[in-house]
Structures are given as structure tokens and as C-alpha cells.
Design an enzyme around this catalytic site. Structure first.
Site, short mmCIF file in Angstrom:
data_model
loop_
_atom_site.label_atom_id
_atom_site.label_comp_id
_atom_site.label_asym_id
_atom_site.label_seq_id
_atom_site.Cartn_x
_atom_site.Cartn_y
_atom_site.Cartn_z
N GLU A 293 21.47 75.83 36.82
CA GLU A 293 22.90 75.52 36.67
C GLU A 293 23.22 75.67 35.20
O GLU A 293 22.57 75.04 34.36
CB GLU A 293 23.21 74.10 37.17
CG GLU A 293 22.91 73.90 38.66
CD GLU A 293 23.62 74.89 39.58
OE1 GLU A 293 24.71 75.39 39.23
OE2 GLU A 293 23.05 75.20 40.65
N CYS A 327 29.55 70.37 31.30
CA CYS A 327 29.66 71.76 31.76
C CYS A 327 30.95 71.95 32.54
O CYS A 327 31.47 73.04 32.65
CB CYS A 327 28.46 72.11 32.62
SG CYS A 327 28.16 70.87 33.86
P1 NAD Z 1 20.49 74.74 25.94
O1 NAD Z 1 20.49 75.96 26.77
O2 NAD Z 1 20.59 74.86 24.48
O3 NAD Z 1 19.17 73.88 26.23
C1 NAD Z 1 18.80 73.53 27.55
C2 NAD Z 1 17.30 73.39 27.61
O4 NAD Z 1 16.73 74.68 27.42
C3 NAD Z 1 16.73 72.50 26.50
O5 NAD Z 1 15.65 71.75 27.00
C4 NAD Z 1 16.27 73.51 25.48
O6 NAD Z 1 15.25 73.04 24.64
C5 NAD Z 1 15.76 74.62 26.38
N1 NAD Z 1 15.68 75.92 25.72
C6 NAD Z 1 16.41 76.36 24.68
N2 NAD Z 1 16.01 77.60 24.34
C7 NAD Z 1 15.02 77.94 25.20
C8 NAD Z 1 14.19 79.08 25.36
N3 NAD Z 1 14.33 80.15 24.58
N4 NAD Z 1 13.27 79.05 26.33
C9 NAD Z 1 13.13 77.99 27.15
N5 NAD Z 1 13.88 76.88 27.03
C10 NAD Z 1 14.82 76.86 26.08
O7 NAD Z 1 21.66 73.80 26.51
P2 NAD Z 1 22.15 72.38 25.99
O8 NAD Z 1 22.88 72.55 24.70
O9 NAD Z 1 21.07 71.37 26.06
O10 NAD Z 1 23.19 72.01 27.14
C11 NAD Z 1 24.46 72.56 27.20
C12 NAD Z 1 24.55 73.72 28.17
O11 NAD Z 1 24.12 73.29 29.46
C13 NAD Z 1 25.97 74.22 28.35
O12 NAD Z 1 25.98 75.62 28.43
C14 NAD Z 1 26.40 73.58 29.65
O13 NAD Z 1 27.45 74.27 30.31
C15 NAD Z 1 25.12 73.62 30.43
N6 NAD Z 1 25.10 72.62 31.48
C16 NAD Z 1 25.33 73.05 32.75
C17 NAD Z 1 25.36 72.13 33.79
C18 NAD Z 1 25.62 72.59 35.20
O14 NAD Z 1 25.39 71.81 36.12
N7 NAD Z 1 26.10 73.80 35.41
C19 NAD Z 1 25.13 70.78 33.53
C20 NAD Z 1 24.88 70.38 32.22
C21 NAD Z 1 24.87 71.31 31.20
#
Ligand code: NAD
Length: 541
Positions: A293, A327
Site C-alpha cells: 500500500e 496517505c
Molecule cells: P518510505 O517509503 O520512505 O519508507 C517506508 C519504509 O520503507 C521504511 O521502513 C523505510 O525505511 C523503507 N525503505 C526506504 N527506502 C527503502 C529501500 N530502498 N529499500 C527497502 N526499504 C526502504 O515512506 P514513509 O515516509 O515512511 O511513509 C510515507 C509514505 O507511505 C507515503 O508515500 C504514504 O502515502 C505511504 N503510506 C501509504 C499507506 C497506504 O495504506 N496506502 C499508509 C501509510 C503510508
């Protein structure tokens, strides 16, 4: 197999406490907040039976008070990550063989711990780590998390009860096996409940987990692990490895027994992970389940028959609650010319009334954005908007990161429906309005449908039923969660299963049976009671 077909409590949504001045819950959460603020903790890696505090660690700080250190969290190295996978696989057979009623009791106990003795702690840690005000912390960390677990148990029981029909002389059984291997859970900063559920949902279905939480949720991640441990989740079922996401993912995704990714976070990260999984496909024993998501560019579309106060409240709450870091937060708004001024005036009045500061002051509606990178990104877009000819800053536009990452809630108005802030996910308190001629609502709906790559949430606001029906059809694929006369955020487990399609994710609907089904690999067992002993059929006599 147990000697009985058991039933489970009908789940009810955890009531949201009000935290009025003088209430017990308010006093308790403030005391816990102060205590956690002043007593630094060290978050270990959780690998099987071991809690490993690494030498190399990173600081944790509240976004609203970033010079203050709340403690440190451990940074995993290659060997830790390999050990976490080994620890998960070591307990896999025992965990998936445990009768469901015991797995269910563990997660139902976790829900009662969250709603009861851990409520203040999980809320206070979310206020500190993620800078949520108490209302936002309560609906997330306490209520949504408990709901995910309680509803999860009920959905799992329903899934297990779904069985094929029986034939003559034949018994057919569907056994909902856990996946063969382990599940990799990657979680975002913005919801403590999502972090917990991304681990708990596959674990409830008998899977073992390697969990990589966000660097910006580590304090509340520790509380989640404490709760799971106290509830009786056996060591090794959920292993936490924090640190460099690329290092961790490279090792996990190269493992033969990687069986599924349960991800929530940004779209780009998810796309890269999926590509990496695709490239490694021949390495795996099974085709991995990929559930993600991701981002959104969520809309509110008001029709000229809309109730003005409804639109004002939907924009104010939907756009700015938790600093727009949901989100589902509304960030692109389409207003009809005849009522646009009245709506904009109302939203600006609300913005002017917002109190902004630390979540410790319970009057504050707005607190800080999560980290410096997010702050700098938002400042870049705000400054650009001040210069661009096709956009006007109607409210906000100021910011200050000296003590905490504070961005004043900002309202932009653009004449260009494709202006960058109408298309790009900013994930902050910046909302952009585009005004259309009342008569052009139909072509403007097409614009809503085609402007963004995302399709997560969206809302239409109108009194006219013909419009409501038309818009619902035209926007069928524009949002996985579609709201009529409401804000597009605030989904409640069991009531509004959550998820989006297009670039927003695989739409496996967190908080529903649809998500749990992704974590099982059913085995059909046909047993013939009196087997045939002659190969010939009657027509051959
Ligand atoms: P992010 O993508 O920066 O990080 C999410 C996770 O991914 C973290 O644990 C991070 O350390 C990890 N990550 C980052 N780079 C990575 C890589 N190269 N390889 C593997 N893992 C990696 O997101 P965020 O800032 O923590 O959260 C915000 C984002 O999440 C927004 O885009 C938001 O829309 C989305 N979000 C979506 C939902 C949904 O249900 N659709 C819910 C909550 C948040």
C-alpha cells in the site's frame, strides 16, 4: 487439531477516549509522555530469543523537539539480518502448527493489552516518535491497532470456515496453510497501527516475520514488540531488524525462502522492491506474495450543490490533520466557482485558528512534520509556489525548523489543474485548490480521474443525487476508498477496508479478510472413503 469448532467474540471498534482536561486518561498519558521524554531507552534488534544492542546505533528524537534525545536504536549488520531469517525459519514449523485458537488468543490478548494497560504507553510513544497530537495517537496507536487484531481474528476464523462442498463417498477439506518460507514486513513512519498490523496479519495466519520498521517510528516500534512479547507471541515469530533499508532488503530478498513482502510506504520504494523481487524470481522456492500500500494524491471534488460547511470541514480535517501526513490526506481540491470564495474563506479562518506546537500541549491541532528531509521538501514546494505565476499562497507559507520541524498549514490556489502540487505527493500540510466553472463539472471529473498516477482515496461533496451517481461511476477507478459527503481520510477497521490501486498499491485492503487471504496457501485434501478398485467405467460394460 482441536476437539471442537470454536467461535470468537464479535469484534467491536475500540471506543475513542476523549482526553478532556482533568480526565484520568489525559493525566495518565501526559505522565507517561513526561516519563518517556526524560528516560532514554535503547531499542535492540529482536532476533529469536535474543535482544541485541549493537555498538553502532542511531538517535531517536521527537520531530517537534529534535535536539532532545529519546534514546537510541540498533543498526543491523549483515550477520544480524541472516540470523533474523534463520531465527524465523527455526520456529516456523511450530508456529504454523499451533492450533488457531491459541494464535487467536495471543493476538486477542495483545489487543486487550493495547486497549488497557499499554494504552498510555503506546499513545505517548506515538506522540513522541511521530509527533501526533493525542487525538491522532489515540485513533491510530490505541484504537486502530486493537481493531486490526480483533477484527483480524474474526476474519481469519471466517476464512478457515470456508470449505468446499462434499461429494458422494468423498470428503473435501481446504487447509489454509501459512506460506512456505518467511514474510518480509516493511513499515512506514506514519501509523503505529499499520506497523503492528503489517507484522500481525501474516503472523496470525501462521507465518513468521522479519520486520524492518521505519527509522522514524522506532520508539513506538519497541512498544509494539513489548506488547507482542507480553501477549505470548513466541520468540522468533516476529524478528525486528532496524537500520539500512537497502542492506536489509538486499539480504532478505536474495533468500530462497523469502515467501512474501508486506509493505506500506512510498510508491517509488515499492516499485524498486518489486523489481528486485522480479529479478530474483528464479532464486525463490515459491512465487512470493507481494502486497504493498503506497502513496496517494487524494482529492475532494465539491459540486455546486454541496453544503459549504461540509466542504470546509472536509478540507480542514482531511487536508491538515496530522500535518497532512496520512496517505489518505486530501491535497488536491476542486471547487465550483459559485461557492469557491465562501469555502476558501472558511478554510482560511480555520487555518488561522489552528494552534501549533508540541503534542504535550493538548490544545495543539498541528504538530511537527516527521523529519528534516520532509521539512526541506515542503519548504522547496512552498517557496516555488511563491514565485510561480499560476499559483497563489492563500494561507500559511511560513515554517521554522529551529526547535522542531514546523510547517505552517498552507493553502494554495492554482489556475493550472496540472500544477505540480496538484500531481505530486508532498505528504505534508499543503493543500492546493483549483476552481472550475459550475457548468464544467463533467469535464472536471475527467481531469480528477486522469491528473494523478495514484488512486488511493477521494471524496465528492454534493446534494444532487444525479451528480452523485454520475461522479461515482466516472471516478470508479480513481480511488480505492471513495467517500460521499465526507473527508477522504479516517478509515475505520471493519467499516472501511483500506487500500488503493494504480500507483497507490495492490489494493489488498488492510483490515479485511482480503488481506489475510494473501498470507495463506490453501491445500485441498480429498479423501475417498471407499476407493475404486476397477479402472473401467460403466459405459464400457
Ligand atoms: P518510505 O517509503 O520512505 O519508507 C517506508 C519504509 O520503507 C521504511 O521502513 C523505510 O525505511 C523503507 N525503505 C526506504 N527506502 C527503502 C529501500 N530502498 N529499500 C527497502 N526499504 C526502504 O515512506 P514513509 O515516509 O515512511 O511513509 C510515507 C509514505 O507511505 C507515503 O508515500 C504514504 O502515502 C505511504 N503510506 C501509504 C499507506 C497506504 O495504506 N496506502 C499508509 C501509510 C503510508
Amino acid at each position: 487439531m482441536s476437539n471442537g469448532f470454536f467461535s470468537y467474540p464479535k469484534p467491536l471498534n475500540e471506543p475513542v477516549l476523549n482526553y478532556r482536561a482533568g480526565s484520568n486518561e489525559r493525566n495518565e498519558v501526559l505522565a507517561t509522555y513526561k516519563n518517556m521524554y526524560s528516560n532514554p531507552v535503547t531499542v535492540p534488534l529482536y532476533i529469536g530469543e535474543e535482544k541485541i544492542v549493537t555498538e553502532k546505533r542511531a538517535n531517536m528524537a521527537p520531530p517537534h523537539d529534535h535536539k532532545h534525545v529519546l534514546g537510541t536504536y540498533s543498526l543491523a549488520e549483515k550477520a544480524h539480518i541472516e540470523d533474523a531469517i534463520t531465527a524465523a525459519l527455526a520456529v516456523k514449523s511450530k508456529w504454523e502448527s499451533m492450533s488457531f485458537e491459541h494464535r487467536a488468543s495471543i493476538f486477542l490478548k495483545a489487543a486487550d493489552l493495547i486497549a488497557g494497560p499499554y494504552r498510555a504507553k503506546i499513545n505517548a510513544s506515538t506522540m513522541l516518535a511521530q509527533s501526533k497530537n493525542i487525538f491522532q495517537a489515540e485513533i491510530d496507536a490505541a484504537c486502530e491497532f486493537a481493531d486490526f487484531l480483533r477484527f483480524g481474528v474474526a476474519f481469519a476464523a471466517d476464512i478457515y470456515a470456508q470449505q468446499p462442498i462434499q461429494g458422494e463417498g468423498v470428503i473435501n477439506r481446504l487447509e489454509y496453510r501459512a506460506l512456505e518460507g518467511f514474510v518480509y514486513a516493511i513499515t512506514p513512519f506514519n501509523f503505529t497501527a499499520i506497523a503492528g498490523n503489517i507484522c500481525a496479519a501474516p503472523a496470525l495466519m501462521g507465518n513468521v516475520i522479519v520486520w524492518k520498521p521505519s527509522d522514524h517510528q522506532m520508539l513506538s516500534a519497541k512498544v509494539i514488540m513489548d506488547i507482542f512479547e507480553e501477549a505470548g507471541v513466541p520468540a522468533g515469530v516476529i524478528n525486528l531488524v532496524s537500520g539500512d533499508p537497502v542492506l536489509i532488503s538486499d539480504i532478505v530478498l536474495a533468500h530462497k525462502n523469502f515467501a512474501g513482502l508486506h509493505f506500506t510506504g512510498s510508491t517509488e520504494v515499492f516499485k524498486n522492491l518489486w523489481t528486485q523481487i522480479g529479478n530474483n524470481l528464479s532464486t525463490y522456492q515459491n512465487y512470493p506474495r507481494v502486497v504493498g500500500e503506497t502513496g496517494g494524491k487524494d482529492f475532494i471534488f465539491a459540486h455546486h450543490t454541496a453544503d459549504i460547511s461540509t466542504v470546509i470541514t472536509a478540507i480542514t480535517r482531511g487536508g491538515y490533520e496530522y500535518q497532512g501526513q496520512k496517505c489518505s490526506a486530501a491535497s488536491r481540491i476542486y471547487l465550483p466557482a459559485s461557492i469557491a470564495d465562501a469555502i476558501i474563506t472558511g478554510v482560511i479562518e480555520n487555518i488561522k485558528c489552528f494552534s501549533i506546537g508540541s503534542p504535550e500541549d493538548m490544545n495543539n491541532f498541528i504538530t511537527a512534520v516527521i523529519h528534516e528531509k520532509s521539512f526541506d521538501k515542503l519548504v522547496h514546494y512552498i517557496e516555488q509556489a511563491k514565485q510561480d505565476a499560476d499559483v497563489e499562497v492563500l494561507a500559511g507559507g511560513s515554517y521554522d525548523k529551529s526547535a522542531g520541524y514546523f510547517v505552517h498549514p498552507t493553502l494554495l490556489k492554482t489556475t493550472n489543474p496540472h500544477y505540480t502540487t496538484m500531481e505530486t505527493e508532498l505528504f505534508g500540510p499543503v493543500v492546493t485548490v483549483y476552481i472550475y466553472e459550475d457548468s464544467e463539472w463533467e469535464t472536471t471529473l475527467e481531469l480528477v480521474n486522469t491528473t494523478s498516477e495514484y488512486a488511493l482515496t477521494g471524496a465528492i461533496i454534493a446534494q444532487d443525487r444525479v451528480f452523485i451517481e454520475n461522479a461515482s461511476k466516472k471516478l470508479r477507478h480513481a480511488a480505492g476508498n471513495f467517500y460521499i459527503n465526507d473527508k477522504p481520510s479516517g478509515a475505520v477497521v471493519g467499516q472501511q477496508p483500506f487500500g488503493g490501486s494504480r500507483a497507490s498499491g495492490t489494493n489488498d485492503k488492510a483490515g479485511s479478510a482480503l488481506n489475510l487471504l494473501r498470507w495463506v496457501s490453501p491445500r485441498l485434501i480429498k479423501e475417498t472413503l471407499v476407493p475404486a478398485t476397477d479402472y473401467r467405467y460403466p459405459c464400457m460394460d
